[in-house]
Design a protein around this motif. Structure first.
Motif, mmCIF file in Angstrom:
data_model
loop_
_atom_site.group_PDB
_atom_site.id
_atom_site.type_symbol
_atom_site.label_atom_id
_atom_site.label_comp_id
_atom_site.label_asym_id
_atom_site.label_seq_id
_atom_site.Cartn_x
_atom_site.Cartn_y
_atom_site.Cartn_z
ATOM 1 N N SER A 220 40.590 22.014 6.426
ATOM 2 C CA SER A 220 40.419 22.265 4.990
ATOM 3 C C SER A 220 40.753 23.702 4.588
ATOM 4 N N VAL A 221 40.786 24.626 5.555
ATOM 5 C CA VAL A 221 41.054 26.027 5.220
ATOM 6 C C VAL A 221 42.252 26.591 5.963
ATOM 7 N N LYS A 222 42.825 25.815 6.869
ATOM 8 C CA LYS A 222 43.952 26.290 7.683
ATOM 9 C C LYS A 222 45.109 26.719 6.788
ATOM 10 N N GLY A 223 45.657 27.890 7.077
ATOM 11 C CA GLY A 223 46.760 28.426 6.286
ATOM 12 C C GLY A 223 46.323 29.234 5.081
ATOM 13 N N ARG A 224 45.040 29.176 4.732
ATOM 14 C CA ARG A 224 44.528 29.941 3.577
ATOM 15 C C ARG A 224 43.520 31.000 4.003
ATOM 16 N N PHE A 225 42.738 30.705 5.051
ATOM 17 C CA PHE A 225 41.690 31.630 5.511
ATOM 18 C C PHE A 225 42.116 32.268 6.828
ATOM 19 N N THR A 226 41.683 33.505 7.034
ATOM 20 C CA THR A 226 41.950 34.213 8.279
ATOM 21 C C THR A 226 40.668 34.876 8.758
ATOM 22 N N ILE A 227 40.303 34.580 9.991
ATOM 23 C CA ILE A 227 39.113 35.182 10.590
ATOM 24 C C ILE A 227 39.545 36.357 11.471
ATOM 25 N N SER A 228 38.720 37.392 11.523
ATOM 26 C CA SER A 228 39.002 38.538 12.380
ATOM 27 C C SER A 228 37.685 39.206 12.752
ATOM 28 N N ARG A 229 37.772 40.143 13.675
ATOM 29 C CA ARG A 229 36.584 40.881 14.073
ATOM 30 C C ARG A 229 36.982 42.285 14.502
ATOM 31 N N GLN B 218 38.946 36.463 5.579
ATOM 32 C CA GLN B 218 39.836 36.664 4.444
ATOM 33 C C GLN B 218 40.159 35.302 3.863
ATOM 34 N N MET B 219 39.835 35.120 2.596
ATOM 35 C CA MET B 219 40.023 33.825 1.951
ATOM 36 C C MET B 219 41.039 33.975 0.819
ATOM 37 N N ASN B 220 42.173 33.327 0.967
ATOM 38 C CA ASN B 220 43.232 33.364 -0.046
ATOM 39 C C ASN B 220 43.383 32.011 -0.711
ATOM 40 N N SER B 221 44.060 32.001 -1.833
ATOM 41 C CA SER B 221 44.344 30.748 -2.558
ATOM 42 C C SER B 221 43.087 29.900 -2.713
ATOM 43 N N LEU B 222 42.041 30.530 -3.199
ATOM 44 C CA LEU B 222 40.763 29.839 -3.285
ATOM 45 C C LEU B 222 40.804 28.694 -4.290
ATOM 46 N N ARG B 223 40.038 27.652 -3.960
ATOM 47 C CA ARG B 223 39.969 26.452 -4.777
ATOM 48 C C ARG B 223 38.516 26.212 -5.190
ATOM 49 N N TYR C 234 20.325 18.350 11.081
ATOM 50 C CA TYR C 234 21.753 18.133 11.292
ATOM 51 C C TYR C 234 22.051 18.093 12.786
ATOM 52 N N CYS C 235 22.954 17.196 13.171
ATOM 53 C CA CYS C 235 23.517 17.277 14.507
ATOM 54 C C CYS C 235 24.905 17.911 14.406
ATOM 55 N N GLN C 236 25.371 18.464 15.495
ATOM 56 C CA GLN C 236 26.667 19.145 15.537
ATOM 57 C C GLN C 236 27.248 18.986 16.928
ATOM 58 N N GLN C 237 28.540 18.706 17.003
ATOM 59 C CA GLN C 237 29.197 18.694 18.307
ATOM 60 C C GLN C 237 30.064 19.940 18.440
ATOM 61 N N TYR C 238 29.999 20.554 19.620
ATOM 62 C CA TYR C 238 30.786 21.760 19.885
ATOM 63 C C TYR C 238 31.612 21.560 21.147
ATOM 64 N N GLY C 239 31.961 20.314 21.403
ATOM 65 C CA GLY C 239 32.727 19.993 22.608
ATOM 66 C C GLY C 239 34.228 19.936 22.402
ATOM 67 N N SER C 240 34.664 20.031 21.179
ATOM 68 C CA SER C 240 36.093 20.013 20.891
ATOM 69 C C SER C 240 36.466 21.251 20.099
ATOM 70 N N SER C 241 37.754 21.486 19.969
ATOM 71 C CA SER C 241 38.196 22.710 19.293
ATOM 72 C C SER C 241 37.803 22.730 17.827
ATOM 73 N N SER C 242 37.672 21.552 17.237
ATOM 74 C CA SER C 242 37.243 21.446 15.849
ATOM 75 C C SER C 242 35.791 20.987 15.822
ATOM 76 N N TYR C 243 34.899 21.890 15.483
ATOM 77 C CA TYR C 243 33.479 21.546 15.439
ATOM 78 C C TYR C 243 33.196 20.633 14.257
ATOM 79 N N THR C 244 32.207 19.772 14.386
ATOM 80 C CA THR C 244 31.812 18.930 13.269
ATOM 81 C C THR C 244 30.293 18.789 13.226
ATOM 82 N N HIS D 156 40.964 33.535 21.070
ATOM 83 C CA HIS D 156 40.918 32.137 20.631
ATOM 84 C C HIS D 156 40.355 32.071 19.215
ATOM 85 N N ILE D 157 41.150 31.505 18.328
ATOM 86 C CA ILE D 157 40.779 31.388 16.921
ATOM 87 C C ILE D 157 41.008 29.954 16.479
#
Lengths: 107, 120
Positions: B63-72, B82-87, A88-98, B57-58
């Protein structure tokens, strides 16, 4: 979203041969922040290459990465039996990784 | 040795919730970003969410925005999802992955994953 398209989907080669895997981005990858991972069945992915061309710690030198902008290549110079896996390749240069969809390297 | 161990997966019904945990060891947890990546059965990898070392920064996949919450929680060397409203389409093996930098970076260490199945 920066869509990554890998080709070919499946690559059939034999041990000792050279493998060339392609990853094309829909937009330029910032700072060439492009990584390659190898995944074998039942295992998590393993980092091979980061920054388009830097081998990760412990990765054999038969693996090399090249490219910039939107076109990137992973080359395995001489295939060993343990190299047959999904890549797999992956880009991590933008806020949304793909990730790309993967290339299966088979015997 | 860097280790990431996920837990909390299981079988749930659509609309229900689940909380995944990631226990980290072998490195200075507070200095690295943590990510979640999932893989549906027989499919490719999908990035889910990232949290920077400072939690400032989070980021989430659409596909998960508004349903999942990451924390540490640095005091526990742990991260959570935290995964809510699972599909049904959330069914996957969820990996906890270390980012190479404090802000984000490539994925240098992976856990073995925890399986989430969403089915009625």
């Amino acid at each position: 979203e920066n869509v990554l398209t890998q080709s070919p989907g499946t690559l059939s080669l034999s041990p000792g041969e050279r493998a060339t895997l392609s990853c094309r981005a829909s937009q330029s990858v910032n700072n060439n922040y492009l990584a390659w991972y190898q995944q074998k069945p039942g295992q998590p992915p393993r980092l091979l290459i980061d920054g388009a061309s830097s081998r990760a710690t412990g990765i054999p030198d038969r693996f090399s990465g090249s490219g910039s902008g939107t076109d990137f290549t992973l080359t395995i110079s001489r295939l060993e039996p343990e190299d047959f896996a999904v890549y797999y390749c992956q880009q991590y240069g933008s806020s949304s990784y793909t990730f790309g969809q993967g290339t299966k390297l088979e015997v | 040795e860097v280790q990431l161990v996920e837990s909390g997966g299981g079988l749930v019904k659509p609309g229900e919730s689940l909380r995944l945990a990631c226990a980290a060891s072998g490195f200075t947890f507070r200095s690295f970003a943590i990510n979640w990546v999932r893989q549906a059965p027989g499919k490719g990898l999908e990035w889910v969410s990232s949290i920077s070392a400072s939690s400032a920064h989070i980021y989430y996949a659409d596909s998960v925005k508004g349903r999942f919450t990451i924390s540490r929680e640095s005091a526990e060397n742990s991260a959570f999802l935290q995964m809510n409203s699972l599909r049904a389409e959330d069914t996957a093996l969820y990996y906890c992955v270390r980012g190479s930098w404090g802000s984000r970076g490539y994925f240098d260490f992976w856990g073995r994953g925890t399986l989430v199945t969403v089915s009625s």
